[in-house]
Design a protein around this motif. Structure first.
Motif, PDB file in Angstrom:
ATOM      1  N   PHE A 192       0.832  -1.208   0.000  1.00  0.00           N
ATOM      2  CA  PHE A 192       0.000   0.000   0.000  1.00  0.00           C
ATOM      3  C   PHE A 192       0.867   1.258   0.000  1.00  0.00           C
ATOM      4  O   PHE A 192       0.633   2.211  -0.746  1.00  0.00           O
ATOM      5  N   LEU A 193       1.898   1.271   0.874  1.00  0.00           N
ATOM      6  CA  LEU A 193       2.726   2.469   1.042  1.00  0.00           C
ATOM      7  C   LEU A 193       3.473   2.814  -0.238  1.00  0.00           C
ATOM      8  O   LEU A 193       3.383   3.946  -0.738  1.00  0.00           O
ATOM      9  N   PHE A 194       4.200   1.842  -0.781  1.00  0.00           N
ATOM     10  CA  PHE A 194       5.019   2.138  -1.950  1.00  0.00           C
ATOM     11  C   PHE A 194       4.199   2.164  -3.234  1.00  0.00           C
ATOM     12  O   PHE A 194       4.543   2.890  -4.176  1.00  0.00           O
ATOM     13  N   GLY A 195       3.118   1.394  -3.305  1.00  0.00           N
ATOM     14  CA  GLY A 195       2.227   1.477  -4.466  1.00  0.00           C
ATOM     15  C   GLY A 195       1.607   2.856  -4.580  1.00  0.00           C
ATOM     16  O   GLY A 195       1.522   3.438  -5.672  1.00  0.00           O
ATOM     17  N   ALA A 196       1.196   3.411  -3.438  1.00  0.00           N
ATOM     18  CA  ALA A 196       0.630   4.767  -3.446  1.00  0.00           C
ATOM     19  C   ALA A 196       1.686   5.791  -3.855  1.00  0.00           C
ATOM     20  O   ALA A 196       1.370   6.793  -4.517  1.00  0.00           O
ATOM     21  N   ILE A 231      11.235   3.287  -7.280  1.00  0.00           N
ATOM     22  CA  ILE A 231      10.553   3.490  -5.993  1.00  0.00           C
ATOM     23  C   ILE A 231      10.678   2.245  -5.126  1.00  0.00           C
ATOM     24  O   ILE A 231      10.794   2.339  -3.894  1.00  0.00           O
ATOM     25  N   ALA A 232      10.674   1.045  -5.763  1.00  0.00           N
ATOM     26  CA  ALA A 232      10.883  -0.182  -4.977  1.00  0.00           C
ATOM     27  C   ALA A 232      12.248  -0.164  -4.306  1.00  0.00           C
ATOM     28  O   ALA A 232      12.385  -0.548  -3.129  1.00  0.00           O
ATOM     29  N   MET A 233      13.277   0.309  -5.029  1.00  0.00           N
ATOM     30  CA  MET A 233      14.616   0.377  -4.438  1.00  0.00           C
ATOM     31  C   MET A 233      14.667   1.405  -3.313  1.00  0.00           C
ATOM     32  O   MET A 233      15.354   1.210  -2.301  1.00  0.00           O
ATOM     33  N   GLY A 320       7.470  -9.494  -5.627  1.00  0.00           N
ATOM     34  CA  GLY A 320       6.471  -9.891  -6.623  1.00  0.00           C
ATOM     35  C   GLY A 320       5.146  -9.178  -6.429  1.00  0.00           C
ATOM     36  O   GLY A 320       4.537  -8.676  -7.387  1.00  0.00           O
ATOM     37  N   GLY A 321       4.679  -9.133  -5.181  1.00  0.00           N
ATOM     38  CA  GLY A 321       3.408  -8.462  -4.898  1.00  0.00           C
ATOM     39  C   GLY A 321       3.486  -6.972  -5.173  1.00  0.00           C
ATOM     40  O   GLY A 321       2.551  -6.374  -5.735  1.00  0.00           O
ATOM     41  N   TYR A 322       4.608  -6.377  -4.794  1.00  0.00           N
ATOM     42  CA  TYR A 322       4.759  -4.940  -5.035  1.00  0.00           C
ATOM     43  C   TYR A 322       4.746  -4.634  -6.534  1.00  0.00           C
ATOM     44  O   TYR A 322       4.065  -3.709  -6.983  1.00  0.00           O
ATOM     45  N   LEU A 323       5.524  -5.400  -7.324  1.00  0.00           N
ATOM     46  CA  LEU A 323       5.582  -5.130  -8.765  1.00  0.00           C
ATOM     47  C   LEU A 323       4.211  -5.316  -9.411  1.00  0.00           C
ATOM     48  O   LEU A 323       3.815  -4.546 -10.289  1.00  0.00           O
ATOM     49  N   LEU A 324       3.482  -6.342  -8.964  1.00  0.00           N
ATOM     50  CA  LEU A 324       2.149  -6.585  -9.524  1.00  0.00           C
ATOM     51  C   LEU A 324       1.209  -5.412  -9.253  1.00  0.00           C
ATOM     52  O   LEU A 324       0.547  -4.902 -10.160  1.00  0.00           O
ATOM     53  N   TYR A 325       1.167  -4.982  -8.003  1.00  0.00           N
ATOM     54  CA  TYR A 325       0.244  -3.902  -7.636  1.00  0.00           C
ATOM     55  C   TYR A 325       0.762  -2.535  -8.082  1.00  0.00           C
ATOM     56  O   TYR A 325      -0.023  -1.651  -8.429  1.00  0.00           O
ATOM     57  N   ALA A 326       2.094  -2.344  -8.062  1.00  0.00           N
ATOM     58  CA  ALA A 326       2.632  -1.035  -8.447  1.00  0.00           C
ATOM     59  C   ALA A 326       2.311  -0.718  -9.905  1.00  0.00           C
ATOM     60  O   ALA A 326       2.069   0.446 -10.266  1.00  0.00           O
ATOM     61  N   ALA A 327       2.308  -1.746 -10.777  1.00  0.00           N
ATOM     62  CA  ALA A 327       1.956  -1.512 -12.172  1.00  0.00           C
ATOM     63  C   ALA A 327       0.521  -0.989 -12.277  1.00  0.00           C
ATOM     64  O   ALA A 327       0.237  -0.071 -13.062  1.00  0.00           O
ATOM     65  N   LEU A 328      -0.373  -1.558 -11.482  1.00  0.00           N
ATOM     66  CA  LEU A 328      -1.774  -1.099 -11.512  1.00  0.00           C
ATOM     67  C   LEU A 328      -1.900   0.297 -10.914  1.00  0.00           C
ATOM     68  O   LEU A 328      -2.669   1.130 -11.415  1.00  0.00           O
ATOM     69  N   PHE A 329      -1.159   0.563  -9.851  1.00  0.00           N
ATOM     70  CA  PHE A 329      -1.181   1.906  -9.267  1.00  0.00           C
ATOM     71  C   PHE A 329      -0.657   2.926 -10.286  1.00  0.00           C
ATOM     72  O   PHE A 329      -1.183   4.049 -10.385  1.00  0.00           O
ATOM     73  N   ASP A 341      -9.425  11.943  -7.975  1.00  0.00           N
ATOM     74  CA  ASP A 341     -10.086  11.152  -9.025  1.00  0.00           C
ATOM     75  C   ASP A 341      -9.709   9.676  -8.975  1.00  0.00           C
ATOM     76  O   ASP A 341     -10.208   8.877  -9.780  1.00  0.00           O
ATOM     77  N   THR A 342      -8.825   9.295  -8.062  1.00  0.00           N
ATOM     78  CA  THR A 342      -8.357   7.901  -8.044  1.00  0.00           C
ATOM     79  C   THR A 342      -9.309   6.957  -7.313  1.00  0.00           C
ATOM     80  O   THR A 342      -9.191   5.744  -7.454  1.00  0.00           O
ATOM     81  N   GLN A 343     -10.235   7.525  -6.519  1.00  0.00           N
ATOM     82  CA  GLN A 343     -11.048   6.691  -5.640  1.00  0.00           C
ATOM     83  C   GLN A 343     -11.844   5.633  -6.391  1.00  0.00           C
ATOM     84  O   GLN A 343     -11.961   4.481  -5.964  1.00  0.00           O
ATOM     85  N   GLN A 344     -12.418   5.993  -7.533  1.00  0.00           N
ATOM     86  CA  GLN A 344     -13.272   5.047  -8.264  1.00  0.00           C
ATOM     87  C   GLN A 344     -12.471   3.869  -8.806  1.00  0.00           C
ATOM     88  O   GLN A 344     -13.037   2.794  -9.053  1.00  0.00           O
ATOM     89  N   PHE A 345     -11.159   4.050  -9.008  1.00  0.00           N
ATOM     90  CA  PHE A 345     -10.335   2.954  -9.536  1.00  0.00           C
ATOM     91  C   PHE A 345      -9.590   2.188  -8.439  1.00  0.00           C
ATOM     92  O   PHE A 345      -9.061   1.111  -8.694  1.00  0.00           O
ATOM     93  N   MET A 346      -9.532   2.745  -7.249  1.00  0.00           N
ATOM     94  CA  MET A 346      -8.774   2.107  -6.170  1.00  0.00           C
ATOM     95  C   MET A 346      -9.480   0.879  -5.609  1.00  0.00           C
ATOM     96  O   MET A 346      -8.835  -0.099  -5.206  1.00  0.00           O
ATOM     97  N   MET A 347     -10.812   0.922  -5.571  1.00  0.00           N
ATOM     98  CA  MET A 347     -11.562  -0.150  -4.929  1.00  0.00           C
ATOM     99  C   MET A 347     -11.247  -1.533  -5.501  1.00  0.00           C
ATOM    100  O   MET A 347     -10.939  -2.466  -4.746  1.00  0.00           O
ATOM    101  N   PRO A 348     -11.310  -1.736  -6.845  1.00  0.00           N
ATOM    102  CA  PRO A 348     -11.021  -3.098  -7.359  1.00  0.00           C
ATOM    103  C   PRO A 348      -9.613  -3.574  -7.026  1.00  0.00           C
ATOM    104  O   PRO A 348      -9.377  -4.777  -6.909  1.00  0.00           O
ATOM    105  N   ILE A 349      -8.673  -2.642  -6.887  1.00  0.00           N
ATOM    106  CA  ILE A 349      -7.287  -3.039  -6.601  1.00  0.00           C
ATOM    107  C   ILE A 349      -7.105  -3.388  -5.125  1.00  0.00           C
ATOM    108  O   ILE A 349      -6.418  -4.360  -4.787  1.00  0.00           O
ATOM    109  N   THR A 350      -7.735  -2.601  -4.265  1.00  0.00           N
ATOM    110  CA  THR A 350      -7.503  -2.797  -2.827  1.00  0.00           C
ATOM    111  C   THR A 350      -8.326  -3.945  -2.233  1.00  0.00           C
ATOM    112  O   THR A 350      -7.953  -4.483  -1.189  1.00  0.00           O
TER     113      THR A 350
END
Length: 445
Positions: A192-196, A231-233, A320-329, A341-350
């Motif tokens: 959540f932290l680094f994806g955001a 950002i992952a590094m 692996g989890g970070y890279l998967l979710y970070a791409a969607l973020f 404007d991100t709220q409507q797209f955040m729900m399916p990811i979170t």
């Protein structure tokens, strides 16, 4: 690939030089160390003596309410209304009123106090009264207390795992649960932290129009991957520094105050007799042999955990989890013009992440069940669910399959996010819908 390296370098150096990064790098260990140090200091501080006046109409309990060095029980005047007035006018902590029932032993009391009464005090009074009434009932039935105490038995159940070759290995559900929950929550928190951070970084560059200059030199996909990895590094750098600095602070504190640590007993003895150790009776305490057996078994169970596997799996599933979710973020950040404007797209990811935490208790209760298996195979939940299962033991093929599916999931989400990113990153002033994202995915070029 060289351009991706340049973007990673730019993202990394830009972020580690920010004041917010430097402040949090040093503030984080201080806060984490404080979580451990502050309770120790609080246990060393002296407390004001609490005086509790007692109006016991039964006369049964006063002799047992002995208190301790911080709590003192005194006899109140034999009139409730006068005693309450005295409590208001005095500096006493509370007034304990034990009424005399007409046809049975006293089993209730009222604790009057000027403020909120302490839970420790309340529990002590309850357990003391309970013991006094039980002793009185034993006396009335002609039963010796020693006989009853000798009947009470502590039962310790150990658990042993047998592998296919018949080898035995001690295991502790409690220890495995703590290790699994701790690692799973860390992954949940960092995704959540680094994806955001990835999403905010994309939005900032898009709104500042810097992105138009950058994409004239590199492809949008290269930009997205460079930002995600960079950002992952940064996150890993901060995480490692937190561990090192926190260890240094806590270790240094232990070294400086080693004498105080030896003198202090941060773990008070909680017994069935209440919260005051001197009130406990030998017959009702857990025996020393029983404690030694439990502690030894717990130590052996901790030593039996395959920590190289746990740490290796943690690093793999975290990345692996970070890279998967970070791409969607990153895709979401490219599609919108502001964080609002991100709220409507955040729900399916979170939802998969939140569902993983919600399912944690169920998974721990049955780590080898069908639900645990399928959740640990699904790439969107496997980073958290698999870490919950690993301390309990997971077959090698399950671990390999889960890892392969996570990599496949990362490749797929990166492909989808990249196609959305290449269009969305240059789109301004337009309210984006899921239908619009679907169109971007099939754009050619």
């Amino acid at each position: 690939m060289n351009k991706i390296g340049l973007i990673i370098r730019r993202e990394y150096l830009t972020r580690v030089k920010k004041k917010s990064f430097i402040i949090m790098t040093f503030l984080g260990p201080l806060l984490m160390a404080a979580v451990w140090i502050v309770p120790f200091f609080l246990t060393t501080l002296g407390e004001d003596i609490k005086v509790i006046s007692v109006l016991d109409e039964s006369g049964m309990f006063m002799k047992d309410l002995s208190g301790d060095e911080n709590t003192k029980f005194v006899i109140a005047v034999n009139d409730l209304e006068v005693a309450k007035e005295n409590l208001i006018e005095s500096e006493n902590y509370a007034l304990l009123y034990i009424p005399l029932p007409e046809a049975s032993l006293p089993t209730s009391a009222i604790l009057y106090s000027n403020g909120q009464a302490s839970l420790d005090i309340k529990n002590y009074i309850k357990t003391t009264m309970k013991k006094s009434v039980e002793d009185e009932k034993l006396r009335l039935h002609g039963i010796e207390k020693d006989i009853l105490r000798s009947i009470k038995t502590n039962v310790f159940v150990s658990s042993i795992k047998l592998d296919g070759s018949g080898n035995e290995e001690k295991s502790s559900v409690e220890t495995n649960m703590v290790v699994g929950l701790f690692s799973a929550i860390l992954i949940y928190f960092f995704i959540f932290l680094f994806g955001a951070q990835v999403m905010r970084g994309v939005i900032e560059e898009k709104t500042s129009r810097v992105i138009e200059i950058i994409v004239s030199s590199v492809k949008p996909f290269q930009l997205m991957m460079g930002k995600i990895v960079g950002i992952a590094m940064v996150g890993l750098t901060q995480f490692i520094l937190w561990i090192i600095l926190t260890s240094v602070i806590v270790g240094g504190f232990q070294l400086v105050y080693s004498d105080a640590f030896k003198a202090a007993d941060p773990m008070p003895t909680y017994t069935s007799q209440g919260l005051f150790p001197e009130q406990a009776e030998t017959g009702e305490q857990v025996t020393q042999d029983f404690q030694d057996e439990s502690v030894n078994f717990m130590i052996e169970a901790v030593m039996a955990i395959n920590f190289p596997l746990v740490i290796g799996a943690f690093i793999f599933f975290f990345i692996g989890g970070y890279l998967l979710y970070a791409a969607l973020f990153a895709a979401i950040g490219s599609a919108v013009d502001s964080e609002a404007d991100t709220q409507q797209f955040m729900m399916p990811i979170t939802i998969p992440l939140i569902l993983s935490i919600v399912m944690a208790q169920f998974i721990i209760n049955d780590p080898g069940g069908q639900v645990a298996f399928w959740f640990s195979m699904f790439p969107f939940t496997s980073p958290i669910i698999m870490m919950l299962r690993i301390p309990f033991g997971v077959q090698a093929w399950e671990l390999a399959l889960s890892g392969a599916l996570l990599i496949a999931g990362f490749v797929f989400t990166t492909y989808v996010a990249g196609r959305i990113y290449r269009t969305g990153i240059l789109m301004y002033g337009k309210k984006v819908s899921y239908k619009e994202l679907w169109k971007w995915f099939f754009y050619k070029g």
